[in-house]
Design a protein around this motif. Structure first.
Motif, PDB file in Angstrom:
ATOM      1  N   LYS A 227       0.721  -1.198  -0.102  1.00 33.94           N
ATOM      2  CA  LYS A 227       0.153  -0.019  -0.027  1.00 33.94           C
ATOM      3  C   LYS A 227       0.855   1.432  -0.078  1.00 33.94           C
ATOM      4  CE  LYS A 227      -3.882  -2.162   2.236  1.00 33.94           C
ATOM      5  NZ  LYS A 227      -5.033  -1.849   3.492  1.00 33.94           N
TER       6      LYS A 227
ATOM      7  N   VAL B 193      -6.719  12.346  -2.722  1.00 36.38           N
ATOM      8  CA  VAL B 193      -7.019  11.305  -1.506  1.00 36.38           C
ATOM      9  C   VAL B 193      -7.597  11.920  -0.254  1.00 36.38           C
ATOM     10  CG1 VAL B 193      -4.959   9.984  -2.490  1.00 36.38           C
ATOM     11  CG2 VAL B 193      -4.778  11.620  -0.531  1.00 36.38           C
ATOM     12  N   HIS B 194      -8.224  11.019   0.408  1.00 40.27           N
ATOM     13  CA  HIS B 194      -8.722  11.587   1.642  1.00 40.27           C
ATOM     14  C   HIS B 194      -7.896  12.042   2.698  1.00 40.27           C
ATOM     15  CE1 HIS B 194     -11.285  11.722   5.493  1.00 40.27           C
ATOM     16  NE2 HIS B 194     -12.218  11.763   4.822  1.00 40.27           N
TER      17      HIS B 194
ATOM     18  N   ASN C 266      -7.390  11.444   5.706  1.00 42.68           N
ATOM     19  CA  ASN C 266      -7.141  10.537   6.729  1.00 42.68           C
ATOM     20  C   ASN C 266      -6.199   9.515   5.805  1.00 42.68           C
ATOM     21  OD1 ASN C 266      -9.022  11.271   8.753  1.00 42.68           O
ATOM     22  ND2 ASN C 266     -10.455  10.013   7.913  1.00 42.68           N
ATOM     23  N   THR C 267      -6.100   9.301   4.518  1.00 45.38           N
ATOM     24  CA  THR C 267      -5.313   8.543   3.747  1.00 45.38           C
ATOM     25  C   THR C 267      -3.972   8.993   3.939  1.00 45.38           C
ATOM     26  OG1 THR C 267      -7.140   7.795   2.389  1.00 45.38           O
ATOM     27  CG2 THR C 267      -4.949   7.356   1.459  1.00 45.38           C
TER      28      THR C 267
ATOM     29  N   ARG D 155      -2.362   8.443   7.208  1.00 47.47           N
ATOM     30  CA  ARG D 155      -2.133   7.239   7.562  1.00 47.47           C
ATOM     31  C   ARG D 155      -0.672   6.875   6.640  1.00 47.47           C
ATOM     32  NH1 ARG D 155      -6.622   5.497   6.774  1.00 47.47           N
ATOM     33  NH2 ARG D 155      -6.803   4.865   4.631  1.00 47.47           N
ATOM     34  N   TYR D 156      -0.587   7.200   5.405  1.00 44.64           N
ATOM     35  CA  TYR D 156       0.570   6.651   4.786  1.00 44.64           C
ATOM     36  C   TYR D 156       1.755   7.817   4.775  1.00 44.64           C
ATOM     37  CZ  TYR D 156      -2.677   3.508   2.831  1.00 44.64           C
ATOM     38  OH  TYR D 156      -3.480   2.276   2.597  1.00 44.64           O
TER      39      TYR D 156
END
Length: 217
Positions: free
Chosen positions: A167, A197-198, A200-201, A204-205
């Protein structure tokens, strides 16, 4: 100094004075003086003073100003010494003014001599907000491309080091781009929107990787 027309205040129900400093070493005094002097010359009385010590780049939802704007009603007046006290960049200021227009909240910036008080201004703000959003998106893209090109010319290897997560590999080619945008003070929300992208994404990354390199996220 130009005065606001008398009719501007006829329907004003509450007058709020907003003051912001970005560091503990800065004083509220200068902004207070500007607002008090303006009110004295225009026979106005501030119903509530709102002061906060916070960076102008911080999300409006996390600032005292955000809570104040939610509380304000149609016809209320928000006074500030200058528009830069509302936000650090054009997009944030325009977004705030657009929200005020939608609620029917008047805004007056003393040093800028800016009035948001009638239907014509509201239409202008709505148009300017739309135009500013497009310009800002283009500027973000252009600044990022130029910075990436400069790093590539300097021999910097772009992209995220290979890792075990499939991912994470999806974002390899965008990691350097995100770092540059963050370094330039672009909001997380704007970065996420730019990448498609959102938010939150995005957190996260990228958050863990950037923090390992002592970069704020």
């Amino acid at each position: 100094m130009a005065f606001l027309p008398t009719y501007f205040y006829v329907f004003t129900t509450m007058i709020y004075a907003y003051i912001r400093v970005s560091t503990e070493t800065q004083s509220y005094d200068g902004q207070q003086y500007e607002i008090r002097n303006y009110c004295r010359q225009n026979s106005l009385t501030v119903d509530r003073w709102v002061e906060e010590n916070v960076s102008g780049t911080k999300s409006i939802e996390k600032r005292t100003l955000g809570r104040l704007l939610k509380r304000m009603k149609k016809g209320d007046l928000l006074l500030c010494s200058e528009l830069s006290r509302l936000g650090r960049n054009m997009m944030m200021v325009m977004s705030i003014l657009n929200s005020c227009t939608a609620k029917g909240v008047h805004v007056h910036s003393i040093k800028d001599n800016f009035d948001l008080s009638n239907d014509l201004n509201a239409k202008i703000i709505a148009f300017a907000f739309s135009l500013a959003a497009e310009i800002e998106r283009n500027l973000i893209s252009q600044r990022t491309k130029e910075a990436l090109a400069a790093k590539k010319s300097a021999g910097v290897k772009l992209g995220r080091p290979q890792g075990p997560s499939l991912k994470h590999k999806m974002f390899n080619d965008r990691r350097e781009e995100v770092e540059i945008m963050i370094e330039k003070g672009i909001s997380k929300k704007a970065v996420a929107k730019h990448l498609g992208v959102h938010i939150n994404t995005l957190y996260r990354y990228f958050r863990d990787d950037l923090q390992k390199n002592n970069k704020n996220f």
